[in-house]
Motif scaffolding. Sequence first.
Motif, PDB file in Angstrom:
ATOM      1  N   VAL A   1       0.922  -1.181  -0.081  1.00  0.00           N
ATOM      2  CA  VAL A   1      -0.071   0.022  -0.067  1.00  0.00           C
ATOM      3  C   VAL A   1       0.878   1.198   0.105  1.00  0.00           C
ATOM      4  O   VAL A   1       0.360   2.425  -0.214  1.00  0.00           O
ATOM      5  N   GLY A   2       2.279   1.129   0.186  1.00  0.00           N
ATOM      6  CA  GLY A   2       3.013   2.259   0.285  1.00  0.00           C
ATOM      7  C   GLY A   2       2.938   3.492  -0.818  1.00  0.00           C
ATOM      8  O   GLY A   2       2.391   4.521  -0.313  1.00  0.00           O
ATOM      9  N   PRO A   3       2.758   2.925  -2.086  1.00  0.00           N
ATOM     10  CA  PRO A   3       2.749   4.069  -2.825  1.00  0.00           C
ATOM     11  C   PRO A   3       1.449   4.850  -2.829  1.00  0.00           C
ATOM     12  O   PRO A   3       1.294   5.920  -3.537  1.00  0.00           O
ATOM     13  N   TYR A   4       0.339   4.301  -2.289  1.00  0.00           N
ATOM     14  CA  TYR A   4      -0.700   4.964  -2.364  1.00  0.00           C
ATOM     15  C   TYR A   4      -1.097   5.927  -1.009  1.00  0.00           C
ATOM     16  O   TYR A   4      -1.839   6.725  -1.122  1.00  0.00           O
ATOM     17  N   ILE A   5      -0.071   5.563  -0.283  1.00  0.00           N
ATOM     18  CA  ILE A   5      -0.413   6.513   1.049  1.00  0.00           C
ATOM     19  C   ILE A   5       0.566   7.581   1.149  1.00  0.00           C
ATOM     20  O   ILE A   5       0.722   8.293   2.034  1.00  0.00           O
ATOM     21  N   THR A   6       1.604   7.508   0.337  1.00  0.00           N
ATOM     22  CA  THR A   6       2.806   8.497   0.347  1.00  0.00           C
ATOM     23  C   THR A   6       2.106   9.858   0.224  1.00  0.00           C
ATOM     24  O   THR A   6       1.127  10.212  -0.677  1.00  0.00           O
ATOM     25  N   PRO A   7       2.835  10.877   0.924  1.00  0.00           N
ATOM     26  CA  PRO A   7       2.322  12.283   1.008  1.00  0.00           C
ATOM     27  C   PRO A   7       2.659  12.929  -0.362  1.00  0.00           C
ATOM     28  O   PRO A   7       1.962  13.651  -1.004  1.00  0.00           O
ATOM     29  N   TYR A   8       3.601  12.461  -1.127  1.00  0.00           N
ATOM     30  CA  TYR A   8       4.060  13.291  -2.460  1.00  0.00           C
ATOM     31  C   TYR A   8       4.242  12.051  -3.366  1.00  0.00           C
ATOM     32  O   TYR A   8       4.286  11.030  -3.085  1.00  0.00           O
ATOM     33  N   ASP A   9       4.113  12.349  -4.769  1.00  0.00           N
ATOM     34  CA  ASP A   9       4.530  11.561  -5.716  1.00  0.00           C
ATOM     35  C   ASP A   9       5.898  11.155  -5.694  1.00  0.00           C
ATOM     36  O   ASP A   9       6.715  12.138  -5.257  1.00  0.00           O
ATOM     37  N   PHE A  10       6.264   9.961  -5.661  1.00  0.00           N
ATOM     38  CA  PHE A  10       7.925   9.609  -5.817  1.00  0.00           C
ATOM     39  C   PHE A  10       8.752  10.224  -6.704  1.00  0.00           C
ATOM     40  O   PHE A  10       9.752  10.381  -6.728  1.00  0.00           O
ATOM     41  N   LEU A  11       7.766  10.809  -7.807  1.00  0.00           N
ATOM     42  CA  LEU A  11       8.830  11.605  -9.151  1.00  0.00           C
ATOM     43  C   LEU A  11       8.687  13.014  -8.745  1.00  0.00           C
ATOM     44  O   LEU A  11       9.394  13.707  -9.606  1.00  0.00           O
ATOM     45  N   GLU A  12       7.691  13.587  -7.961  1.00  0.00           N
ATOM     46  CA  GLU A  12       7.547  14.946  -8.010  1.00  0.00           C
ATOM     47  C   GLU A  12       8.743  15.812  -7.487  1.00  0.00           C
ATOM     48  O   GLU A  12       9.243  15.654  -6.409  1.00  0.00           O
ATOM     49  N   GLN A  13       8.896  16.775  -8.291  1.00  0.00           N
ATOM     50  CA  GLN A  13      10.386  17.472  -8.024  1.00  0.00           C
ATOM     51  C   GLN A  13       9.850  18.986  -7.398  1.00  0.00           C
ATOM     52  O   GLN A  13       9.246  19.618  -8.133  1.00  0.00           O
ATOM     53  N   GLU A  14      10.688  19.192  -6.186  1.00  0.00           N
ATOM     54  CA  GLU A  14      10.428  20.713  -5.761  1.00  0.00           C
ATOM     55  C   GLU A  14      11.768  21.330  -5.748  1.00  0.00           C
ATOM     56  O   GLU A  14      12.484  21.153  -4.913  1.00  0.00           O
ATOM     57  N   ILE A  15      12.331  21.797  -6.913  1.00  0.00           N
ATOM     58  CA  ILE A  15      13.731  22.115  -7.157  1.00  0.00           C
ATOM     59  C   ILE A  15      14.044  23.149  -6.125  1.00  0.00           C
ATOM     60  O   ILE A  15      15.289  23.106  -5.521  1.00  0.00           O
ATOM     61  N   ASP A  16      13.248  24.133  -5.769  1.00  0.00           N
ATOM     62  CA  ASP A  16      13.656  25.336  -4.850  1.00  0.00           C
ATOM     63  C   ASP A  16      13.991  24.653  -3.341  1.00  0.00           C
ATOM     64  O   ASP A  16      14.271  25.294  -2.321  1.00  0.00           O
ATOM     65  N   ASN A  17      13.483  23.632  -3.315  1.00  0.00           N
ATOM     66  CA  ASN A  17      13.235  22.969  -1.672  1.00  0.00           C
ATOM     67  C   ASN A  17      14.170  21.669  -1.987  1.00  0.00           C
ATOM     68  O   ASN A  17      13.952  20.674  -1.069  1.00  0.00           O
ATOM     69  N   ALA A  18      15.288  21.547  -2.730  1.00  0.00           N
ATOM     70  CA  ALA A  18      16.190  20.478  -2.818  1.00  0.00           C
ATOM     71  C   ALA A  18      16.995  20.295  -1.681  1.00  0.00           C
ATOM     72  O   ALA A  18      17.281  21.238  -1.001  1.00  0.00           O
ATOM     73  N   LEU A  19      17.443  19.275  -1.257  1.00  0.00           N
ATOM     74  CA  LEU A  19      18.283  18.640  -0.147  1.00  0.00           C
ATOM     75  C   LEU A  19      17.869  19.438   1.104  1.00  0.00           C
ATOM     76  O   LEU A  19      18.666  19.847   1.972  1.00  0.00           O
TER      77      LEU A  19
END
Lengths: 326, 314
Positions: free
Chosen positions: A54-72
């Motif tokens: 069920v992991g992929p359905y309950i994750t808060p974000y998509d595992f590919l979604e990028q927030e470049i300004d919030n990296a690292l």
Amino acid sequence: MAATAPSERLTSLSRPEEVARRNLWKEALHRLFLNRLATLGLIVVVLFILAGLVGPYITPYDFLEQEIDNALAKPTAQHWLGTDALGRDILSRLLHGARTAAFVGFFTTAISLLIGIVLGGIAGYVRGLADEFLMWLTDVTMSVPGLLLAMLMNTALKRPIAAWFDDMYIQTKNPFYLDTLWLDFVLVFGALAFISWPGFARLLRGQVLSVRETLYVEAARAIGVDERRILTHYIIPNAIGPIIVIVTAGVGGAITLESGLSFLGIGVQPPNASWGSMLSDSFSLWISFPHLMIIPAATIGVIVFAFTFLGDGLNDALNPRQVIKK
Amino acid sequence: MTVYLLTRVVRWGSGLLLILFVSYAMMFYGAGDPIKRMFLDQEQGSLVLEEDVLEALRKKYGIDQPFPEQFRRYLAKLAVGDLGFSIREKRPVNRMVQVRLPISMQIGVAAVLFMVIVGIPLGVWAALRHNSVVDQFIVGFIVFINAVPIFVITPLLLWFLVVVVGIMDVPYGWKGLFHGQVVLPIIVLSFGAMPTVIRQTRAAMLDTLSQDYIRTARAKGLTSRLVIFRHMLRPVLIPVLTSVGLIMIGLVNGALFIELIFNIPGFGHIAITALRTVDYPVIMATVFIGALIVMVGNMLVDLAYPLLDPRITR
């Protein structure tokens, strides 16, 4: 090896009135739960399987979604485990990686077990030359450094299969053949099963050889129990303990191997998330951002430990004769 | 005795042949046309040469031949020690191996020495203090390094030593065997097969301790050092020797990881680069050498066995 003292196990065996109330399996389960580390391992493994399902359905974000300004980012309330170099949520990637690991662990072990049952069964049953041949084949396969062989297999099969998929798409126009995401999975299953089958084949062969020769099987035949009942009530229950143990260890081993392949850049390919590639991605960054490295490393460590402890515990619980001998 | 030796040699020799056959077939049918790969313009993605030129090249290198003929030629070349020609680096594979393999060998030998010097005494110690705290600690250590893979332990160890404790810089590259920064790679590499060495030593030691002849030796009043070195070492070392194959596999597999992590230009480094770029003569060479190392190890053990334990050939 771990936890419960032998004396404790012996007392659990030696109370006749309790033993009488339990069947073989409940007794084994009882012995398993006496072992604290094994119980802990079982809990972690169950959680891991749940995360894979069920992991992929309950994750808060998509595992590919990028927030470049919030990296690292370091761990925060929004991103519990922080974000990676591309600003992807690490918790989401970890849960997605659990699915990858669970897939690889399950299918690799299933394929290896199938090969093991067929080859080991034949060798143990026919014996003679077939047996000699199988033992030679397992010796040879085991003497090639496994990772090299898996990588060779993976590399060699990738192009023909990808080309075949393209041909199939041109012929059928079925968009299914354009989706190469799971192609990697199939390659990894194949490559890992190719190097892990010998252990299963040897065990199955040994089990077939030893159980068919036992006196209780002969006795059952003598009193006229029919063959099917001998198989289901005599042979399988007595042969299955070590098989359960090796399957548990095999799933853990396959997960380690897959992380290793991904770490070397030859396993499950991006964009699929894998713990091994998360670990290798962190490599130029971990001095400044240790959480990038510690999180996947600790996850692999915990899962591998859980499988080890569960395997050891199952071994003690299902093969009590071995324990007493120790 | 001769029959025993002969069967061993045939067994491992035919095994090596099978591995060569399978890997050659995989590369032959899987890697695509090597001439095209060699002259493919990486940037443009187009062929530099005309098709008839390629055809002539194929003829020159014998790639126009059918599979059995090519495999036969490959074996013939291998028999005189020619590993082929790298597609990517455009130079003989022998040259690459000559430079890189000794580096891995040095690290490997050092790791084996470390394993023997540390592992065997630890196993003996654990057995002598059976079921004590020392024993449990050593067994716990085995379980730990056996379970956690090398590519997990190494970064964690590095992080601990470099960032948390701060006693060293990240060891990077190869500066010779006697440079200090080679210590960590060697220790980590030895972790691969260390559990096997300790476990085998401990089990064999426990087994030997309960033998009658040890009791006799003690009853004669021999010192415990004499008992251990004169009466126990040989029966204890035999099972350890059995696991040489496993140790070799641990070293070759481990080399892939430590050479990537510490950027050591060794044999494992060649293997990974070759696999990533599908440089198939090099891949073949690495699989061949990797299997050869393990098989020669196994065969030597098989041959040394009768000398250590005369019961085997009977």
